[in-house]
Design a protein around this motif. Structure first.
Motif, PDB file in Angstrom:
ATOM      1  N   HIS A 178     -62.975  40.392  46.544  1.00 45.80           N
ATOM      2  CA  HIS A 178     -63.069  39.613  45.305  1.00 45.80           C
ATOM      3  C   HIS A 178     -62.031  38.492  45.293  1.00 45.80           C
ATOM      4  N   ARG A 179     -62.473  37.317  44.897  1.00 40.86           N
ATOM      5  CA  ARG A 179     -61.574  36.183  44.756  1.00 40.86           C
ATOM      6  C   ARG A 179     -60.541  36.494  43.678  1.00 40.86           C
ATOM      7  N   LEU A 180     -59.327  36.013  43.873  1.00 40.77           N
ATOM      8  CA  LEU A 180     -58.243  36.290  42.946  1.00 40.77           C
ATOM      9  C   LEU A 180     -58.220  35.264  41.818  1.00 40.77           C
ATOM     10  N   PRO A 181     -57.761  35.677  40.634  1.00 37.97           N
ATOM     11  CA  PRO A 181     -57.735  34.740  39.499  1.00 37.97           C
ATOM     12  C   PRO A 181     -56.732  33.614  39.741  1.00 37.97           C
ATOM     13  N   THR A 182     -57.104  32.414  39.328  1.00 36.34           N
ATOM     14  CA  THR A 182     -56.218  31.255  39.476  1.00 36.34           C
ATOM     15  C   THR A 182     -55.665  30.770  38.140  1.00 36.34           C
ATOM     16  N   ASP A 183     -56.394  31.033  37.065  1.00 39.02           N
ATOM     17  CA  ASP A 183     -55.940  30.646  35.730  1.00 39.02           C
ATOM     18  C   ASP A 183     -54.780  31.547  35.316  1.00 39.02           C
ATOM     19  N   PRO A 184     -53.619  30.999  34.974  1.00 37.43           N
ATOM     20  CA  PRO A 184     -52.455  31.829  34.600  1.00 37.43           C
ATOM     21  C   PRO A 184     -52.678  32.664  33.347  1.00 37.43           C
ATOM     22  N   ALA A 185     -53.754  32.390  32.609  1.00 32.75           N
ATOM     23  CA  ALA A 185     -54.044  33.172  31.408  1.00 32.75           C
ATOM     24  C   ALA A 185     -55.018  34.309  31.681  1.00 32.75           C
ATOM     25  N   ILE A 186     -55.415  34.488  32.953  1.00 31.65           N
ATOM     26  CA  ILE A 186     -56.390  35.510  33.312  1.00 31.65           C
ATOM     27  C   ILE A 186     -55.673  36.732  33.872  1.00 31.65           C
ATOM     28  N   ARG A 187     -56.174  37.921  33.564  1.00 30.65           N
ATOM     29  CA  ARG A 187     -55.577  39.155  34.066  1.00 30.65           C
ATOM     30  C   ARG A 187     -55.524  39.171  35.585  1.00 30.65           C
ATOM     31  N   GLY A 188     -54.389  39.540  36.128  1.00 31.01           N
ATOM     32  CA  GLY A 188     -54.205  39.609  37.569  1.00 31.01           C
ATOM     33  C   GLY A 188     -53.462  38.430  38.141  1.00 31.01           C
ATOM     34  N   SER A 189     -53.290  37.375  37.342  1.00 28.65           N
ATOM     35  CA  SER A 189     -52.589  36.197  37.853  1.00 28.65           C
ATOM     36  C   SER A 189     -51.074  36.365  37.779  1.00 28.65           C
ATOM     37  N   GLN A 190     -50.608  37.336  36.999  1.00 29.33           N
ATOM     38  CA  GLN A 190     -49.175  37.603  36.882  1.00 29.33           C
ATOM     39  C   GLN A 190     -48.924  39.105  36.989  1.00 29.33           C
ATOM     40  N   TRP A 191     -47.748  39.466  37.491  1.00 32.44           N
ATOM     41  CA  TRP A 191     -47.358  40.874  37.519  1.00 32.44           C
ATOM     42  C   TRP A 191     -46.898  41.275  36.118  1.00 32.44           C
ATOM     43  N   PRO A 192     -47.200  42.497  35.695  1.00 34.91           N
ATOM     44  CA  PRO A 192     -46.749  42.922  34.363  1.00 34.91           C
ATOM     45  C   PRO A 192     -45.225  42.918  34.266  1.00 34.91           C
ATOM     46  N   VAL A 193     -44.728  42.859  33.044  1.00 33.93           N
ATOM     47  CA  VAL A 193     -43.288  42.991  32.848  1.00 33.93           C
ATOM     48  C   VAL A 193     -42.870  44.380  33.286  1.00 33.93           C
ATOM     49  N   GLU A 194     -41.580  44.550  33.561  1.00 35.62           N
ATOM     50  CA  GLU A 194     -41.089  45.827  34.074  1.00 35.62           C
ATOM     51  C   GLU A 194     -41.298  46.956  33.061  1.00 35.62           C
ATOM     52  N   TRP A 195     -41.476  48.153  33.609  1.00 31.95           N
ATOM     53  CA  TRP A 195     -41.499  49.348  32.783  1.00 31.95           C
ATOM     54  C   TRP A 195     -40.075  49.610  32.277  1.00 31.95           C
ATOM     55  N   PRO A 196     -39.886  50.003  31.009  1.00 28.27           N
ATOM     56  CA  PRO A 196     -40.920  50.390  30.043  1.00 28.27           C
ATOM     57  C   PRO A 196     -41.350  49.280  29.083  1.00 28.27           C
ATOM     58  N   LEU A 197     -40.879  48.032  29.296  1.00 28.15           N
ATOM     59  CA  LEU A 197     -41.242  46.957  28.371  1.00 28.15           C
ATOM     60  C   LEU A 197     -42.750  46.739  28.320  1.00 28.15           C
ATOM     61  N   ARG A 198     -43.414  46.972  29.441  1.00 28.41           N
ATOM     62  CA  ARG A 198     -44.856  46.715  29.484  1.00 28.41           C
ATOM     63  C   ARG A 198     -45.641  47.676  28.591  1.00 28.41           C
ATOM     64  N   LEU A 199     -45.040  48.805  28.212  1.00 25.64           N
ATOM     65  CA  LEU A 199     -45.735  49.781  27.380  1.00 25.64           C
ATOM     66  C   LEU A 199     -46.021  49.222  25.991  1.00 25.64           C
ATOM     67  N   GLU A 200     -45.059  48.507  25.419  1.00 26.81           N
ATOM     68  CA  GLU A 200     -45.156  48.087  24.025  1.00 26.81           C
ATOM     69  C   GLU A 200     -45.621  46.645  23.856  1.00 26.81           C
ATOM     70  N   LYS A 201     -45.559  45.872  24.912  1.00 28.39           N
ATOM     71  CA  LYS A 201     -45.863  44.447  24.807  1.00 28.39           C
ATOM     72  C   LYS A 201     -47.338  44.191  25.095  1.00 28.39           C
ATOM     73  N   PRO A 202     -48.044  43.464  24.224  1.00 26.53           N
ATOM     74  CA  PRO A 202     -49.449  43.152  24.517  1.00 26.53           C
ATOM     75  C   PRO A 202     -49.551  42.369  25.827  1.00 26.53           C
ATOM     76  N   PRO A 203     -50.534  42.664  26.667  1.00 32.14           N
ATOM     77  CA  PRO A 203     -50.703  41.905  27.906  1.00 32.14           C
ATOM     78  C   PRO A 203     -50.814  40.406  27.646  1.00 32.14           C
ATOM     79  N   TYR A 204     -50.274  39.630  28.552  1.00 39.05           N
ATOM     80  CA  TYR A 204     -50.256  38.175  28.379  1.00 39.05           C
ATOM     81  C   TYR A 204     -51.659  37.590  28.284  1.00 39.05           C
ATOM     82  N   TRP A 205     -52.652  38.304  28.811  1.00 43.05           N
ATOM     83  CA  TRP A 205     -54.016  37.763  28.851  1.00 43.05           C
ATOM     84  C   TRP A 205     -54.859  38.159  27.634  1.00 43.05           C
TER      85      TRP A 205
END
Length: 669
Positions: A451-478
């Motif tokens: 599968h081709r990888l996302p290029t739009d920075p607003a699309i899921r998979g274009s960025q790594w999630p924030v570190e745990w445990p911050l990623r638990l409470e923060k809405p995904p950037y996408w």
């Protein structure tokens, strides 16, 4: 889209329609009509945060190809998570187990007058007259299942008639799901001498032999420290084929080989392929890592059953002809230690499935003899794997041997952009077509493409999630506020409201008022998880939650993974891919009233009985009609009703499974 195309293949969504219970008097009708009018005036669905915390008074009981995209409108008949307000206990029902809260807060923050109107009706004599006891349990002729699998019966994996009719087993078709046309309604027997499981963390090291009385793994793998028999226990020294001297040393060795893996910070969610007894995942808990382990049923006898009895997440699954039931681009690391999967054959189709699951920039850790041995067969496999991974644009970032365990690992990294794909001299494997949804996973055949990888920075998979445990409470950037969430608010607000709601419910109700001994709860399942807010609210307890997204619900499972939790797609008209007696607590929020539109509720309750351990608990939040049906069946199964609440056609039921089994055995399946 905030919520992607869903995974359903073989069933389209049934037409949705609401049902309401009419009050018995004119006054109640007027109140109900007023509330409906307020609701119709509102532009969005009520969100979880709009409810008051539920603090019940204590009462004691007796010891797709792809499916068409799912939209919020299609799923709008699902109420928000139920929250009841604290009131005095009403008259008891059967076993003295009922208390009733006569008001459900349904007004939004923007409509305080409606909230005041609702609160004014709380304690009227008329409202108390509407409280009725549960119906007498219907007559259910329960029988024990009569199958070759006996106490280990998994209906969709033990369908011998379907397995015998397979034209080939070349691709492990016999280990895949083959569900019976009519789900069974018999009850799985208990093993002789079954007793309450040992509690975590002691269960990681030993379990009762009688609960999983299998010894083949002891005979096959005892010299590799998988499992041993010690009197009335089975013990787990923490080893495995590739880490005979302990999993913790092996886990640290991997991080030393690639610092960026950073267990528990950068890496939070791991997939362990061919997990054995899951010691790798069991010890990763010490590094704040959550591991989804899987292996085929009976490939090594009872390996997944051992894992679950120990309190380690695992499912029975196989790399065969179908995609695994997870969305694409969600695992931070995929691990395989002598998992016996032929990654290099048939164009690398199985390795390409891992590519679908692996997050861009994620790592594949391969620990197997071709990495470090020089036998002709190993050399041949290594060369084939090297060619295949290069063609997939995976970079080998390290290859190193552990002198303690005397094994080697190779670590590959998935690319973060499409530049390598575009620079290849030959497009082999080819890029998947634009209509091949990487998130489509339920009954979807494996594809030999990348599968081709996302290029739009607003699309899921274009960025790594924030570190745990911050990623638990923060809405995904996408997540986009321009799109509605599950409960109708803008997506990020919906996410936050759901999380705040479940934190209140857990802290104000489940922790105290349900009288649950949480030290005895380890394996938990949220049967209809939405954003995973229920699991997130339990994060400080020593337990794990399997978040299930039903196939006819909005596809929120990528959100669950993004916040550092895990889960699976499932159709509750079929059996779950787990052994009997493997969960301590099941949570069903407005699931049963929805699922009974497609399949028989009695079969779903039988599956709940199969999954729950004796002494395990079920929490149901649903319509009164459905709650009474579930309660009636639970009583006929000799379960103990611990709590039962009702108000405004909504209810909460809390029941505990007992050791009871029927004496009669059905005809052989």
């Amino acid at each position: 889209m905030a919520f992607g195309s869903h995974t359903r293949l073989d069933v389209r969504r049934a037409q949705q329609h609401s049902s309401f219970c009419s009050p018995s008097s004119a006054a109640a009708v007027l109140v109900a009509l007023a509330l409906v009018a307020v609701w119709m005036a509102s532009s969005t669905l009520v969100t979880p945060a709009d409810f008051s915390p539920f603090r019940p008074t204590t009462t004691t009981a007796r010891p797709r190809n792809r499916m068409d995209p799912v939209t919020v409108e299609e799923d709008a008949d699902d109420p928000p998570p139920l929250t009841l307000t604290q009131t005095e206990t009403g008259p008891g029902g059967d076993n003295g187990s009922h208390s009733h809260s006569p008001s459900l807060e349904t007004a939004t923050e923007a409509d305080p007058q409606a909230a005041q109107s609702n609160s004014n009706t709380k304690d009227t004599p008329h409202n108390k007259q509407q409280q009725t006891a549960s119906p007498t349990p219907s007559s259910y002729a329960w029988k024990l299942c009569n199958t070759e699998a006996g106490p280990d019966y998994i209906p969709c994996l033990d369908n011998l008639q379907a397995i015998r009719n397979l034209r080939t087993t070349k691709h492990y078709e016999h280990r895949e799901r083959h569900c019976p046309q009519h789900p069974p309604t018999c009850l799985v027997p208990l093993p002789n001498g079954y007793t309450n499981p040992i509690r975590w963390p002691n269960s990681r090291d030993q379990i009762w032999y009688n609960n999983v009385p299998h010894t083949k793994l002891v005979e096959y793998k005892g010299h590799q420290n998988w499992v041993k028999v010690s009197g009335e226990y089975l013990t787990f020294p923490g080893g495995g084929t590739q880490f005979k001297h302990g999993a913790l040393h092996y886990i640290d060795f991997i991080q030393e080989a690639k610092k960026d893996i950073a267990w528990g910070k950068q890496t939070r969610v791991v997939l362990d392929v061919g997990c054995g007894v899951a010691s790798f995942g069991g010890y990763l808990f010490d590094r704040d890592v959550l591991t989804m382990s899987f292996a085929p049923k009976d490939e090594h006898e009872a390996q997944v059953q051992f894992a679950l009895e120990r309190g380690i997440p695992a499912i029975s699954a196989v790399m065969g002809t179908k995609r695994l039931p997870f969305p694409g681009r969600v695992f931070d690391v995929v691990h395989c230690a002598r998992c016996r999967v032929p990654w290099h054959i048939e164009g690398g189709k199985l390795l390409l499935e891992l590519d679908r699951l692996l997050r861009p920039g994620g790592y594949f850790v391969w620990s197997a003899t071709p990495v470090y041995q020089k036998l002709p067969e190993d050399v041949e496999i290594w060369e084939a794997m090297s060619t295949l991974t290069r063609s997939m644009c995976w970079e080998m970032v390290n290859k190193v041997k552990d002198r303690v365990n005397r094994v080697g690992i190779a670590i590959f990294r998935k690319p973060t952009d499409n530049s390598c794909y575009e620079a290849r001299s030959a497009a082999n494997p080819p890029i998947c077509g634009e209509y091949d949804d990487p998130d489509a996973a339920w009954n979807i055949s494996l594809q030999s493409c990348v599968h081709r990888l996302p290029t739009d920075p607003a699309i899921r998979g274009s960025q790594w999630p924030v570190e745990w445990p911050l990623r638990l409470e923060k809405p995904p950037y996408w997540l986009k506020n321009s799109e509605a969430g599950v409960y109708g608010k803008p997506a990020t607000e919906d996410f936050q409201a759901d999380y705040e709601h479940w934190k209140q419910v857990i802290s104000n109700s489940y922790m105290n008022d349900l009288s649950i001994d949480w030290s005895a709860v380890r394996n938990v399942m949220d049967m209809k998880a939405a954003y995973g807010g229920f699991a997130a609210a339990l994060r400080d307890l020593k337990l794990w939650v399997m978040n299930v997204i039903p196939i006819d619900s909005p596809d929120t499972l990528p959100i669950i993974y993004e916040r550092g939790l895990f889960g699976i797609y499932h159709d509750w008209c079929e059996s779950f891919s787990t052994y009997p007696r493997t969960y301590d607590l099941l949570h069903a929020n407005h699931l049963f009233s929805k699922i009974k539109k497609r399949c028989k509720l009695v079969a779903v309750m039988v599956e709940v009985d199969r999954i729950l351990r004796p002494g395990g608990r079920l929490i149901v939040r649903d319509s009164m009609e459905t709650m009474h049906e579930v309660e009636s069946m639970a009583k006929s199964l000799h379960w103990e009703v611990r709590k039962s609440y009702s108000q405004d056609n909504e209810g909460l039921l809390f029941v505990e499974k007992t050791m009871w089994r029927p004496n009669e055995v059905e005809a052989k399946l």
